[in-house]
Write a protein that holds these residues in place. Structure first.
Motif, PDB file in Angstrom:
ATOM      1  N   GLY A 174       0.821  -1.297   0.007  1.00  0.00           N
ATOM      2  CA  GLY A 174       0.001   0.020   0.032  1.00  0.00           C
ATOM      3  C   GLY A 174       0.810   1.217   0.061  1.00  0.00           C
ATOM      4  N   LYS A 175       2.116   1.202  -0.094  1.00  0.00           N
ATOM      5  CA  LYS A 175       3.037   2.239   0.122  1.00  0.00           C
ATOM      6  C   LYS A 175       3.472   2.854  -1.346  1.00  0.00           C
ATOM      7  CE  LYS A 175       3.393   2.484   4.678  1.00  0.00           C
ATOM      8  NZ  LYS A 175       2.604   1.359   4.977  1.00  0.00           N
ATOM      9  N   LYS A 176       3.649   4.029  -1.372  1.00  0.00           N
ATOM     10  CA  LYS A 176       4.137   4.877  -2.628  1.00  0.00           C
ATOM     11  C   LYS A 176       5.504   4.382  -2.946  1.00  0.00           C
ATOM     12  CE  LYS A 176       1.018   8.518  -2.533  1.00  0.00           C
ATOM     13  NZ  LYS A 176       0.943  10.013  -2.267  1.00  0.00           N
ATOM     14  N   VAL A 177       5.927   3.827  -3.773  1.00  0.00           N
ATOM     15  CA  VAL A 177       7.475   3.267  -4.158  1.00  0.00           C
ATOM     16  C   VAL A 177       7.796   3.761  -5.517  1.00  0.00           C
ATOM     17  CG1 VAL A 177       8.860   1.295  -4.144  1.00  0.00           C
ATOM     18  CG2 VAL A 177       7.013   1.170  -2.873  1.00  0.00           C
ATOM     19  N   ALA A 178       8.811   4.590  -5.627  1.00  0.00           N
ATOM     20  CA  ALA A 178       9.472   5.345  -6.704  1.00  0.00           C
ATOM     21  C   ALA A 178      10.409   4.476  -7.146  1.00  0.00           C
ATOM     22  CB  ALA A 178       9.748   6.954  -6.233  1.00  0.00           C
ATOM     23  N   PHE A 179      10.546   4.472  -8.718  1.00  0.00           N
ATOM     24  CA  PHE A 179      11.388   3.748  -9.360  1.00  0.00           C
ATOM     25  C   PHE A 179      11.390   4.083 -10.603  1.00  0.00           C
ATOM     26  CE2 PHE A 179       7.988   0.674  -8.830  1.00  0.00           C
ATOM     27  CZ  PHE A 179       7.842   0.181  -9.985  1.00  0.00           C
ATOM     28  N   SER A 180      12.486   3.929 -11.498  1.00  0.00           N
ATOM     29  CA  SER A 180      12.530   4.213 -12.911  1.00  0.00           C
ATOM     30  C   SER A 180      11.971   2.742 -13.750  1.00  0.00           C
ATOM     31  CB  SER A 180      13.895   4.455 -13.452  1.00  0.00           C
ATOM     32  OG  SER A 180      13.674   4.551 -14.891  1.00  0.00           O
ATOM     33  N   ARG A 181      10.786   2.914 -14.516  1.00  0.00           N
ATOM     34  CA  ARG A 181      10.103   1.718 -15.020  1.00  0.00           C
ATOM     35  C   ARG A 181      11.405   1.154 -16.214  1.00  0.00           C
ATOM     36  NH1 ARG A 181       4.807  -0.038 -16.692  1.00  0.00           N
ATOM     37  NH2 ARG A 181       5.161  -2.382 -16.372  1.00  0.00           N
ATOM     38  N   SER A 215       2.964  -8.530  -5.387  1.00  0.00           N
ATOM     39  CA  SER A 215       3.125  -8.034  -6.636  1.00  0.00           C
ATOM     40  C   SER A 215       3.155  -6.559  -6.756  1.00  0.00           C
ATOM     41  CB  SER A 215       2.220  -8.916  -7.514  1.00  0.00           C
ATOM     42  OG  SER A 215       0.733  -8.136  -7.343  1.00  0.00           O
ATOM     43  N   ARG A 216       3.386  -6.011  -7.939  1.00  0.00           N
ATOM     44  CA  ARG A 216       2.974  -4.611  -8.123  1.00  0.00           C
ATOM     45  C   ARG A 216       1.809  -4.109  -7.640  1.00  0.00           C
ATOM     46  NH1 ARG A 216       6.423  -2.206 -13.058  1.00  0.00           N
ATOM     47  NH2 ARG A 216       7.579  -3.744 -11.963  1.00  0.00           N
ATOM     48  N   ALA A 217       0.685  -5.134  -7.743  1.00  0.00           N
ATOM     49  CA  ALA A 217      -0.564  -4.475  -7.366  1.00  0.00           C
ATOM     50  C   ALA A 217      -0.805  -4.058  -5.771  1.00  0.00           C
ATOM     51  CB  ALA A 217      -1.431  -5.493  -7.827  1.00  0.00           C
ATOM     52  N   ASP A 218       0.165  -4.700  -5.153  1.00  0.00           N
ATOM     53  CA  ASP A 218      -0.010  -4.580  -3.668  1.00  0.00           C
ATOM     54  C   ASP A 218       0.942  -3.109  -3.331  1.00  0.00           C
ATOM     55  OD1 ASP A 218      -1.214  -7.094  -2.916  1.00  0.00           O
ATOM     56  OD2 ASP A 218       0.877  -8.053  -3.662  1.00  0.00           O
ATOM     57  N   ILE A 219       1.382  -2.638  -4.179  1.00  0.00           N
ATOM     58  CA  ILE A 219       2.117  -0.953  -3.765  1.00  0.00           C
ATOM     59  C   ILE A 219       1.404  -0.028  -4.701  1.00  0.00           C
ATOM     60  CG2 ILE A 219       4.221  -2.260  -3.212  1.00  0.00           C
ATOM     61  CD1 ILE A 219       5.432  -1.420  -5.713  1.00  0.00           C
ATOM     62  N   GLU A 220       1.818   0.994  -4.438  1.00  0.00           N
ATOM     63  CA  GLU A 220       1.535   2.184  -5.556  1.00  0.00           C
ATOM     64  C   GLU A 220       2.914   2.627  -6.308  1.00  0.00           C
ATOM     65  OE1 GLU A 220      -0.276   6.652  -5.119  1.00  0.00           O
ATOM     66  OE2 GLU A 220      -0.570   5.367  -3.609  1.00  0.00           O
ATOM     67  N   PRO A 221       3.094   2.294  -7.364  1.00  0.00           N
ATOM     68  CA  PRO A 221       4.265   2.443  -8.112  1.00  0.00           C
ATOM     69  C   PRO A 221       4.239   3.952  -8.602  1.00  0.00           C
ATOM     70  CG  PRO A 221       2.843   1.057  -9.486  1.00  0.00           C
ATOM     71  CD  PRO A 221       2.189   1.313  -7.928  1.00  0.00           C
ATOM     72  N   ILE A 222       5.342   4.498  -8.412  1.00  0.00           N
ATOM     73  CA  ILE A 222       5.496   5.839  -8.844  1.00  0.00           C
ATOM     74  C   ILE A 222       6.796   5.755  -9.779  1.00  0.00           C
ATOM     75  CG2 ILE A 222       6.272   8.201  -8.276  1.00  0.00           C
ATOM     76  CD1 ILE A 222       3.644   7.258  -6.929  1.00  0.00           C
ATOM     77  N   TYR A 223       6.301   6.003 -11.114  1.00  0.00           N
ATOM     78  CA  TYR A 223       7.445   5.624 -12.204  1.00  0.00           C
ATOM     79  C   TYR A 223       8.009   7.091 -12.488  1.00  0.00           C
ATOM     80  CZ  TYR A 223       4.597   1.431 -13.122  1.00  0.00           C
ATOM     81  OH  TYR A 223       4.342   0.235 -12.887  1.00  0.00           O
ATOM     82  N   ILE A 224       9.346   7.005 -12.243  1.00  0.00           N
ATOM     83  CA  ILE A 224       9.934   8.374 -12.147  1.00  0.00           C
ATOM     84  C   ILE A 224      11.267   8.309 -12.552  1.00  0.00           C
ATOM     85  CG2 ILE A 224      10.387   8.553  -9.815  1.00  0.00           C
ATOM     86  CD1 ILE A 224       9.856  11.597 -10.091  1.00  0.00           C
ATOM     87  N   PRO A 225      12.264   8.971 -13.530  1.00  0.00           N
ATOM     88  CA  PRO A 225      13.603   8.874 -13.713  1.00  0.00           C
ATOM     89  C   PRO A 225      14.250   9.125 -12.258  1.00  0.00           C
ATOM     90  CG  PRO A 225      12.616  10.085 -15.419  1.00  0.00           C
ATOM     91  CD  PRO A 225      11.489  10.214 -14.187  1.00  0.00           C
ATOM     92  N   PRO A 226      15.592   8.595 -12.198  1.00  0.00           N
ATOM     93  CA  PRO A 226      16.385   8.820 -11.000  1.00  0.00           C
ATOM     94  C   PRO A 226      16.679   9.981 -10.772  1.00  0.00           C
ATOM     95  CG  PRO A 226      17.598   7.713 -12.725  1.00  0.00           C
ATOM     96  CD  PRO A 226      16.331   7.646 -13.119  1.00  0.00           C
ATOM     97  N   SER A 227      16.619  10.744  -9.460  1.00  0.00           N
ATOM     98  CA  SER A 227      17.258  12.085  -9.329  1.00  0.00           C
ATOM     99  C   SER A 227      17.431  12.285  -7.946  1.00  0.00           C
ATOM    100  CB  SER A 227      16.118  13.008  -9.763  1.00  0.00           C
ATOM    101  OG  SER A 227      16.140  14.546  -9.211  1.00  0.00           O
ATOM    102  N   LEU A 228      18.195  12.978  -7.468  1.00  0.00           N
ATOM    103  CA  LEU A 228      18.773  12.935  -6.030  1.00  0.00           C
ATOM    104  C   LEU A 228      17.315  13.905  -5.467  1.00  0.00           C
ATOM    105  CD1 LEU A 228      22.518  14.019  -6.068  1.00  0.00           C
ATOM    106  CD2 LEU A 228      21.269  11.836  -4.921  1.00  0.00           C
TER     107      LEU A 228
END
Length: 316
Positions: A133-140, A158-171
């Protein structure tokens, strides 16, 4: 490939660009090698030092460098004929094969499983199970994407169990992590080293015992077939950079740190972790990549089966 990626929010739209595909510039009758790099890994180091530019010049080629945010961007550019050579992780390549991108795997680096990790700031997140259920950021389609999929699967998630945030890597994502805008971040070196040094962030889990995590060198098919000597020249310079590790000068490290936009000490640690040992793909590596492709296919994330062996360059 670009249309599919853009619809998935994986790459940003860009202005139309039509590059020459015959290895010549539009204005000058000289040979050009167009190199795509990200702010990590071996090619970024070569760009900073300029050694590859000099070697290619000795062979009658001019090096043109283009920076990309992600592996899918590099492979998309190769497929569109905009660049000739690049480096990316293990997941982006299998997606490109499935999408029919015209490229070859031309080499790979030794494994670096601990160079990819899930980073958190929330003290209440102690295990992968706590990511539910958490927001997890990563580059697809990055190495972090495949690692996250593997780590979740081992816990019956699985991915359905998290909230994926698709985003390029950045500090900047470190600030988002500390501020609670995201709960976890899937990232790799050298940004992982920055996260390790940050008091507010900690490693939840790294790729050890989960993934192999390799860099793969990729090339436009016509370029690989027509210019195998250039591919070998690139590999020669990469190996030379590894062989000169002990004799590396402070000015070289400063140049690389500037190119990567990193603190000097972080850049030095990143370089020391790199092997600089490009090798041609063998049956074991092909099977390894095929297993990754099949895992994505079985999870419903690939549009078609990726036949990895058909995309491997066999040399001149």
């Amino acid at each position: 490939m670009r249309t599919h990626l853009a619809h998935m929010g994986m790459i940003a739209p860009r202005k139309k660009f039509r590059a020459p595909t015959n290895g010549k510039t539009r204005d000058k009758d000289i040979n050009v090698t167009r190199l795509g790099y990200q702010k990590f890994g071996t090619l970024a180091a070569l760009k900073a030092l300029g050694s590859l530019d000099a070697r290619l010049a000795s062979l009658g080629f001019h090096a043109e460098w283009r920076e990309f945010n992600s592996g899918p961007d590099i492979l998309d550019a190769i497929g569109r004929g905009e660049i000739d050579f690049g480096v990316t992780g293990e997941a982006a390549t299998v997606f490109a094969v499935a999408m029919g991108v015209s490229f070859f795997y031309v080499g790979f680096e030794p494994p670096a499983p601990s160079d990819v990790a899930i980073v958190v700031a929330d003290r209440n997140i102690r295990t992968v199970d706590d990511l539910r259920g958490k927001k997890v950021a990563f580059s697809r389609w990055s190495n972090a994407d495949y690692f996250l999929m593997t780590a979740l699967k081992r816990r019956g998630l699985s991915r359905a169990d998290i909230e994926p945030i698709y985003i390029p890597p950045s500090l900047d994502l470190l600030d988002d992590l500390k501020g609670g805008a995201i709960h976890a971040w899937g990232i790799w070196e050298p940004l992982l080293s920055v996260a390790r040094d940050n008091d507010a962030a900690r490693i939840l889990l790294d790729g050890s015992e989960h993934v192999v995590n390799r860099q793969f060198y990729v090339a436009r098919r016509l370029f690989a077939v027509g210019h195998p000597q250039i591919i070998e020249a690139i590999f020669t310079e990469i190996r030379a950079l590894g062989a000169s590790r002990a004799a590396r000068q402070p000015n070289d490290l400063r140049a690389i740190a500037r190119c990567l936009n990193l603190d000097h000490s972080v850049a030095e640690r990143h370089l020391n972790r790199l092997e600089f040992r490009p090798q041609p793909l063998d049956d074991e590596i092909i099977e390894e990549q095929q297993a990754i492709a099949d895992a994505y296919l079985s999870s419903g994330q690939l549009p078609a089966r990726a036949a990895i062996a058909d995309a491997v360059w066999r040399g001149s």
